[in-house]
Design a protein around this motif. Structure first.
Motif, PDB file in Angstrom:
ATOM      1  N   GLN A 155       9.767  -0.655   4.776  1.00  8.25           N
ATOM      2  CA  GLN A 155       9.114  -1.625   3.896  1.00  8.25           C
ATOM      3  C   GLN A 155      10.000  -2.818   3.568  1.00  8.25           C
ATOM      4  OE1 GLN A 155       6.163  -1.228   4.235  1.00  8.25           O
ATOM      5  NE2 GLN A 155       5.214  -0.567   2.339  1.00  8.25           N
ATOM      6  N   PHE A 156      11.323  -2.640   3.664  1.00  8.89           N
ATOM      7  CA  PHE A 156      12.202  -3.731   3.233  1.00  8.89           C
ATOM      8  C   PHE A 156      13.121  -4.230   4.344  1.00  8.89           C
ATOM      9  CE2 PHE A 156      10.686  -2.010  -0.700  1.00  8.89           C
ATOM     10  CZ  PHE A 156      10.425  -3.169  -1.420  1.00  8.89           C
ATOM     11  N   SER A 157      12.751  -3.980   5.605  1.00 10.81           N
ATOM     12  CA  SER A 157      13.579  -4.483   6.705  1.00 10.81           C
ATOM     13  C   SER A 157      12.676  -4.800   7.885  1.00 10.81           C
ATOM     14  CB  SER A 157      14.586  -3.424   7.120  1.00 10.81           C
ATOM     15  OG  SER A 157      13.922  -2.389   7.824  1.00 10.81           O
ATOM     16  N   HIS A 158      13.270  -5.318   8.933  1.00  9.72           N
ATOM     17  CA  HIS A 158      12.525  -5.534  10.173  1.00  9.72           C
ATOM     18  C   HIS A 158      12.822  -4.371  11.113  1.00  9.72           C
ATOM     19  CE1 HIS A 158      12.332 -10.033   9.076  1.00  9.72           C
ATOM     20  NE2 HIS A 158      11.368  -9.342   8.517  1.00  9.72           N
ATOM     21  N   PHE A 159      12.594  -3.186  10.587  1.00  7.48           N
ATOM     22  CA  PHE A 159      12.901  -1.931  11.264  1.00  7.48           C
ATOM     23  C   PHE A 159      12.338  -1.878  12.684  1.00  7.48           C
ATOM     24  CE2 PHE A 159      11.453   2.479  12.105  1.00  7.48           C
ATOM     25  CZ  PHE A 159      12.668   3.140  12.061  1.00  7.48           C
ATOM     26  N   LYS A 196      11.825   2.237  -5.787  1.00  9.67           N
ATOM     27  CA  LYS A 196      13.219   1.844  -6.009  1.00  9.67           C
ATOM     28  C   LYS A 196      13.545   0.520  -5.308  1.00  9.67           C
ATOM     29  CE  LYS A 196      15.918   5.484  -5.718  1.00  9.67           C
ATOM     30  NZ  LYS A 196      16.917   6.410  -5.145  1.00  9.67           N
ATOM     31  N   GLY A 197      13.034   0.383  -4.082  1.00  7.79           N
ATOM     32  CA  GLY A 197      13.245  -0.848  -3.325  1.00  7.79           C
ATOM     33  C   GLY A 197      12.542  -2.022  -3.993  1.00  7.79           C
ATOM     34  N   ILE A 198      11.360  -1.753  -4.561  1.00 11.83           N
ATOM     35  CA  ILE A 198      10.610  -2.821  -5.234  1.00 11.83           C
ATOM     36  C   ILE A 198      11.408  -3.343  -6.429  1.00 11.83           C
ATOM     37  CG2 ILE A 198       8.517  -3.366  -6.559  1.00 11.83           C
ATOM     38  CD1 ILE A 198       7.001  -1.424  -4.724  1.00 11.83           C
ATOM     39  N   TYR A 220       0.846  -1.201   0.000  1.00 14.67           N
ATOM     40  CA  TYR A 220       0.000   0.000   0.000  1.00 14.67           C
ATOM     41  C   TYR A 220       0.881   1.250   0.000  1.00 14.67           C
ATOM     42  CZ  TYR A 220      -3.637   3.302   1.201  1.00 14.67           C
ATOM     43  OH  TYR A 220      -4.488   4.364   1.185  1.00 14.67           O
ATOM     44  N   ARG A 221       1.909   1.240   0.827  1.00 11.33           N
ATOM     45  CA  ARG A 221       2.881   2.334   0.779  1.00 11.33           C
ATOM     46  C   ARG A 221       4.063   1.839  -0.035  1.00 11.33           C
ATOM     47  NH1 ARG A 221       0.141   5.814   3.176  1.00 11.33           N
ATOM     48  NH2 ARG A 221      -0.862   5.403   5.158  1.00 11.33           N
TER      49      ARG A 221
END
Ligand code: UDP
Ligand code: MG
Length: 310
Positions: free
Chosen positions: A224-228, A182-184, A177-178
């Motif tokens: 979105q791309f880590s376990h922040f 670039k990460g995608i 959704y968000r």
């Protein structure tokens, strides 16, 4: 003949659009079927009107217009969906302000013909950018790499890129959704090739990206791309341990009578923990509500009759 959709997200770009249209057409390589796909991201100026005027003179100009401003990420998604609708073999994402030189289009197509499914671009150097912007941009890529363990992300890459049909389809399958585009692309992992170019100032109009917006976007990318969110309890645990260590040393020396202070600090740490937990819950809620990424107000892209294929 291969069909190429040029996808152009536009937000309040009335001053730049005609310049863009005249310029981009100069670089249409013969032997391809080019379409221009403008996505009006809820502009408040005459952007939609200008696009419509252009589309009346040129049948290869398609557009869709959002009910309000949904952001560039949504505009990219909508543009690529439309590219799929018109059966494009590849799409080229490009900004409307001529900061992405259309002169690179022939080179992108040559690389596409050579077999690259994803051709992206970046600035040759960050020369001329303000010190703080450079500093934050560099720090972002270091922190992003540390958190996500994904070192494939193209450092300093722009959205200006060519995507072949496979990449478009894979991209559209990602239902975040968000969206951190670039990460995608880094996550998709298709064979890619980078082209470099020198910084070009805006042809007209103003940037839509404030520092605050960029900062939020950077945090979003990391989230979105880590376990922040795991980081926050970890930091809080370390802080608690340090606090207790300090209390014990202090207590041994001067007696244990710092109860009130200790309670306050503990309450503070718990509240910070709760705040991040709430953020995480909101992120999950945003994703699971299943709201559409954007709403189309009007378009001249014909949506295929899906019933036929059922
Ligand atoms: N844009 C958009 N929606 C937004 C903000 C920007 O579609 O909410 C478009 C904008 O019209 C332009 C591109 O995204 O075509 C890049 O924006 P801008 O030039 O403001 O960004 P910058 O080049 O300064 O990073
Ligand atoms: Mg720009």
């Amino acid at each position: 003949m291969k069909r190429i959709a040029i996808v152009v997200p536009c937000y309040n770009e009335e001053d730049a659009l005609r310049l863009f249209y005249d310029e981009v057409r100069k670089h249409f390589v013969p032997g391809y079927d080019f379409y221009l796909l403008f996505v009006d991201d809820g502009s408040k100026d005459g952007t939609l009107q200008t696009i419509k005027e252009i589309s009346l003179q040129d049948q290869k100009v398609l557009y869709l217009s959002f009910s309000r401003n949904f952001g560039k990420e949504a505009a990219i998604y909508a543009g690529l969906s439309a590219a799929k609708e018109i059966d494009a073999d590849a799409a080229i994402l490009i900004d409307a302000d001529l900061q992405d030189p259309p002169g690179l289009i022939p080179e992108m197509l040559a690389l596409y013909e050579a077999g690259y499914k994803h051709v992206y671009t970046k600035h040759r150097s960050r020369k001329g950018e303000p010190f703080l912007k450079k500093f934050f941009a560099r720090s972002f890529y270091i922190i992003y790499g540390l958190f996500t363990k994904n070192r494939n992300i193209a450092r300093g890459a722009r959205d200006f890129s060519l995507l072949d049909r496979d990449v478009i389809e894979a991209f559209l399958k990602i239902k975040d959704y968000r969206r951190f585009t670039k990460g995608i692309f880094a996550w998709l992992g298709f064979q890619s090739k980078c082209l470099e170019f020198d910084y070009v100032p805006r042809a007209a109009g103003k940037t839509k990206w404030s520092f605050k917006k960029l900062f939020r976007y950077a945090i979003l990318g990391i989230k979105q791309f880590s376990h922040f969110y795991l980081l926050i309890p970890n930091i809080l645990i370390i802080l608690c341990l340090l606090l207790f260590g300090f209390e014990i040393i202090h207590g041994i020396r001067e007696g244990f009578n710092h109860l009130a202070l200790r309670m306050e600090i503990l309450a503070l740490l718990i509240l910070i923990g709760i705040k991040y937990l709430m953020r995480l819950l909101y992120d999950i809620r945003d994703q699971t509500l299943g709201r559409p990424l954007y709403l189309t107000k009007e378009t001249n892209v014909e949506v295929r009759n899906h019933e036929e294929t059922l």
